[in-house]
Design a protein around this motif. Sequence first.
Motif, PDB file in Angstrom:
ATOM      1  N   THR A  58      -3.149  43.251  31.231  1.00 11.64           N
ATOM      2  CA  THR A  58      -4.401  43.346  30.478  1.00 11.64           C
ATOM      3  C   THR A  58      -4.952  41.998  30.007  1.00 11.64           C
ATOM      4  N   PRO A  86      -4.346  40.029  27.355  1.00 12.26           N
ATOM      5  CA  PRO A  86      -4.855  40.241  25.996  1.00 12.26           C
ATOM      6  C   PRO A  86      -5.112  38.962  25.213  1.00 12.26           C
ATOM      7  N   GLU A  95      -5.202  38.807  19.069  1.00  9.30           N
ATOM      8  CA  GLU A  95      -5.518  40.007  18.281  1.00  9.30           C
ATOM      9  C   GLU A  95      -5.094  41.273  19.017  1.00  9.30           C
ATOM     10  N   GLU A  96      -5.371  41.314  20.301  1.00 11.26           N
ATOM     11  CA  GLU A  96      -5.021  42.504  21.076  1.00 11.26           C
ATOM     12  C   GLU A  96      -3.516  42.680  21.204  1.00 11.26           C
ATOM     13  N   ARG A 105      -7.244  34.032  26.195  1.00 11.20           N
ATOM     14  CA  ARG A 105      -6.411  35.162  26.600  1.00 11.20           C
ATOM     15  C   ARG A 105      -5.074  34.641  27.092  1.00 11.20           C
TER      16      ARG A 105
END
Lengths: 135, 135
Positions: free
Chosen positions: B29, B31, B34-35, B76
């Motif tokens: 993903t 990320p 935060e994710e 990311r």
Amino acid sequence: MEFLTVLKERGLKATPQRVAVLRELGKKTHPTMEEIYIGIREENPTISLATVYKNVNLLKEKGMVIEINIPNGKMRYDYLARPHIHLVCKSCNCIEDLDYDENLLNFQNILEKSKGVVIDRLDVIASVESCSSCK
Amino acid sequence: MEFLTVLKERGLKATPQRVAVLRELGKKTHPTMEEIYIGIREENPTISLATVYKNVNLLKEKGMVIEINIPNGKMRYDYLARPHIHLVCKSCNCIEDLDYDENLLNFQNILEKSKGVVIDRLDVIASVESCSSCK
DNA sequence: CTATTTGCAAACCCTTTGCAAAAAT
DNA sequence: ATTTTTGCAAAGGGTTTGCAAATAG
């Protein structure tokens, strides 16, 4: 001055601050926001950092300036005469501009065909531990 | 669990938080910090954001994780199994992993020879306005 | 038992914003 | 005269840090 024409073409007012930002970016130094600010202050001591930010961002939106996002480093900016890629050296922090070569164009074409997309922007940053100018 | 071995090899303690960070990064993903934090909290509601930052940065230093610095986007992170490049779509914000192709390897070799350098890291980010999965 | 790691809160950037005054066209 | 731009100071957002308590090996 070349910059005045370029600004007029994009409908931007040619303030001394804005022209100074372009002039700083036109040097081959790939400066950070702070460095642009400090550079301009030598000639124009009253410019504010906020104005530098606003102008660089505006010029970025208009496609006249690009960001160079160096791994583990501050964001740097570059006056975009024509698309190119960057060779950055971790030892001396220099950044060299390089033209696209045939291989890179091939890569781009193949990718576009195989994925059915149009590449809008290709960021290529080659990082080296040390370069010929820092030994 | 694979991650326990990998951590031990680098002399890092296998805390639940650290393993969870690796597990989140192992998903495809890409990320943001935060994710990762939000993802882990579902199973481990007491983890702190600071711990996520500390672990991701540590794993980055150890070469197990890389940053993906997307133009005009948040940073990311990606679990680095093997080097690859990224195709990012501005419309749906997806990021696809792609292997290096022959052209890219040629490009790298030629650059190394012509400049007399050893490329330590090659960041390639191809940006598209829209991709096949977002129309 | 020792060294590392966690979680919290505060501190620390870097960047953006609101607004009134100044400047450009 | 109108619209944009500037500069200031304040706010914002993401990231790091110091430290005592908890945990891994």
